[in-house]
Each structure stands twice: as structure tokens, then as C-alpha cells.
Design an enzyme around this catalytic site. Structure first.
Site, short mmCIF file in Angstrom:
data_model
loop_
_atom_site.label_atom_id
_atom_site.label_comp_id
_atom_site.label_asym_id
_atom_site.label_seq_id
_atom_site.Cartn_x
_atom_site.Cartn_y
_atom_site.Cartn_z
N HIS A 45 0.73 -1.17 0.05
CA HIS A 45 0.13 0.08 -0.04
C HIS A 45 0.81 1.24 0.20
O HIS A 45 0.59 2.37 -0.44
CB HIS A 45 -0.97 -0.07 1.29
CG HIS A 45 -1.97 -0.79 0.93
ND1 HIS A 45 -2.35 -1.84 2.21
CD2 HIS A 45 -2.81 -1.53 -0.11
CE1 HIS A 45 -3.35 -2.54 1.51
NE2 HIS A 45 -3.64 -2.54 0.33
N GLY A 57 -11.47 -10.74 -11.41
CA GLY A 57 -10.73 -9.39 -11.76
C GLY A 57 -10.03 -9.59 -12.82
O GLY A 57 -9.60 -8.54 -13.72
N ASP A 105 -3.43 -8.26 -7.10
CA ASP A 105 -2.98 -8.75 -5.87
C ASP A 105 -3.84 -9.92 -5.44
O ASP A 105 -4.63 -9.88 -4.53
CB ASP A 105 -3.32 -7.57 -4.76
CG ASP A 105 -2.98 -8.06 -3.49
OD1 ASP A 105 -2.29 -8.96 -3.21
OD2 ASP A 105 -3.91 -7.15 -2.54
#
Length: 280
Positions: A19, A146, A166
Site C-alpha cells: 500500500h 478481476g 493482488d
């Protein structure tokens, strides 16, 4: 297989690494007014309670974000870490660290009226949690695959595209699937900025991802790896890796400065290396 739930690991050292890189990339992209489409292929819940039963079981956040939180006053003057921790503070109920935001939250914080955010999550339980998170009007949650959704959504409706990939890598073939998806996506959107996270495990399966991208002819891939110990010193994840395709100018230098302050907080054996996996 859909057994992985990130709530058990929220706020660990890999989340901090992932992050912080994502935050830095988005910060650079927002310097221009041109609209951006963000795609998060494995969004997760979006916001995690560190007091939940799952988080309390392993308490991985104590050795990750917990160490930075304890040092936040000293880090407040740091140009990157200070801003990142200030953003993290906004999601807490007070001065106590009780929540950790996932990538949907980090991406939504910089979302402007002209931008778009697409959040994919295949796990029904995790998507259910995500559906209850407050998001801007120009963010959309999608219950689905995704990687497939990324390719189906190209070309993007905006001039710029930023993608975070991810996966949990529960299946060994996911490393190759990510590489194949990115190669296909870059043929349709060659200026896209694509971030990929991968775990560093003793089996070394992440090499299939690295080699797949390089052997596929993709250029301009920057790599960042944060390790807590050597591959032979433990049985679990010993490090965290991030790849950035088409990294914004100045990313490497800003992260190097931040990591110089972050690494000592994570333990004596912690190391960071940033370098080009495939140059321009």
C-alpha cells in the site's frame, strides 16, 4: 478455490509494502488533471477491523503497521511516510490503531470527479463485506473474476489507466495467469501503469511471474522487494514483492527514501531492494 481471507493478515508487513507503493504511484498520477481509471482486480473487503476474531488470531498487524503506528510522531515529518500515516489516521476511531484499510480505500481517497474506480472481488463472502463499505459515486463494485474483468474493460474510458493486481496465489498457476493477463492488457493499453504484488516464499514460485513478463517482451518493469529474512530461514512468507510497469518518474527515489526509515522499524533482518527487472 476460494478459501483465502485477508482479514487474518490485514496490516502485516506485506500490506505496508504494497500500500505504500500504491499510495506513492497514485500520488504521482494525481499531479496531472487527466482522468484516470483505476482497476483493482482482487479488492478484498476494503476495510478491516484489527479487533476482529480473524485479525486477533494471528495478530500479524503488530509486526507490520503496528510498528509504524507506534513511530508515527517521529515519522510525521517524513515526506512520504508522514503523508501515508496521516491518511491512515483518518480511518481510525481515535488515537488507537483499530482499523486497517485495504486497496479499495487507498484508491478511493484520491478519486476525483473525472476518475473511475472498478473493484473486482470473486470471493462471495469478501464481496459481501465490500458491498457494505462506503465508496464514492464513481466507484463500482463487481462480483467477478478481476483478471477477466480487466481485459473485458479495455480500452479504458479515460486517457490513463492504473491497475492493481493482488491475488492470494492459492493456486500455483496464478503466477502464470497474472503474467499472461498483463501481457494481453499491455497490448491494448501500452501506457497503463500496472502494479503486481507477489509473495516471497521458499518455493520461489514467483519466478514464473517475473520470467513470464520478461520473456513475453514487456519493457519498463520496476521491482521492489521487502524481505524480513532469507528464503532458508523460515517456512512461511519471508518477503513481499511489487512490480510496477511504466512506473511514474521519481517513484524509485521517493520509495528508497521512505524505505530507509521504514526498514529499521521492521526488525534487524529486514531489507529492501528496488531495481529494474526489465529496463526501458
Amino acid at each position: 478455490m476460494l478459501s483465502y481471507q485477508h482479514a487474518y493478515h490485514a496490516g502485516n508487513f506485506a500490506d505496508v509494502h504494497k500500500h505504500l507503493v500504491l499510495f506513492t504511484v497514485v500520488e504521482h498520477l494525481l499531479r496531472k488533471k487527466t482522468a484516470i481509471t483505476y482497476i483493482d482486480t482482487h479488492a478484498g473487503r476494503g476495510l478491516y477491523s484489527l479487533a476482529s476474531e480473524e485479525a486477533r488470531k494471528l495478530q500479524e498487524h503488530r509486526e507490520g503497521i503496528g510498528r509504524l503506528w507506534q513511530a508515527r510522531q517521529r515519522l510525521a515529518g517524513e515526506p512520504l511516510l508522514g503523508d501515508w500515516l496521516a491518511a491512515l489516521a483518518r480511518v481510525q476511531h481515535g488515537r488507537v490503531l483499530d482499523r486497517y484499510p485495504g486497496s479499495p480505500w487507498w484508491l478511493s481517497q484520491g478519486l476525483r470527479a473525472q476518475d473511475r474506480l472498478r473493484l473486482f472481488e470473486l470471493h462471495p463472502g469478501e464481496h459481501g463485506h465490500l458491498a457494505h463499505q462506503a465508496l464514492p459515486a464513481n466507484a463500482r463494485r463487481i462480483h467477478g473474476d478481476g483478471l477477466a474483468g480487466l481485459l473485458q474493460g479495455l480500452p479504458a474510458p479515460t486517457p490513463r489507466l492504473c491497475v492493481l493486481i493482488d491475488p492470494s496465489y492459492e493456486r500455483k498457476v496464478e503466477y502464470g495467469e497474472v503474467a499472461e493477463t498483463v501481457l494481453k492488457a499491455m497490448r491494448k493499453a501500452r501506457h497503463a501503469v500496472i502494479l503486481m504484488w507477489y509473495p516471497l516464499l521458499p518455493a520461489g514460485r514467483h519466478q514464473a511471474l517475473l520470467d513470464g513478463l520478461r520473456d513475453g517482451g514487456l519493457r519498463k518493469i520496476w521491482r521492489s522487494e521487502l524481505t524480513l529474512c532469507g528464503p532458508g530461514e523460515g517456512h512461511g512468507m519471508y518477503g513481499s514483492g511489487m512490480l510496477v510497469v511504466n512506473p511514474p518518474w521519481g517513484l524509485e527515489e521517493r520509495l528508497a527514501d521512505a524505505m530507509a526509515s521504514l526498514v529499521p522499524l521492521l526488525g534487524d533482518g529486514c531489507r529492501h531492494q528496488g531495481s529494474w527487472w526489465v529496463p526501458e
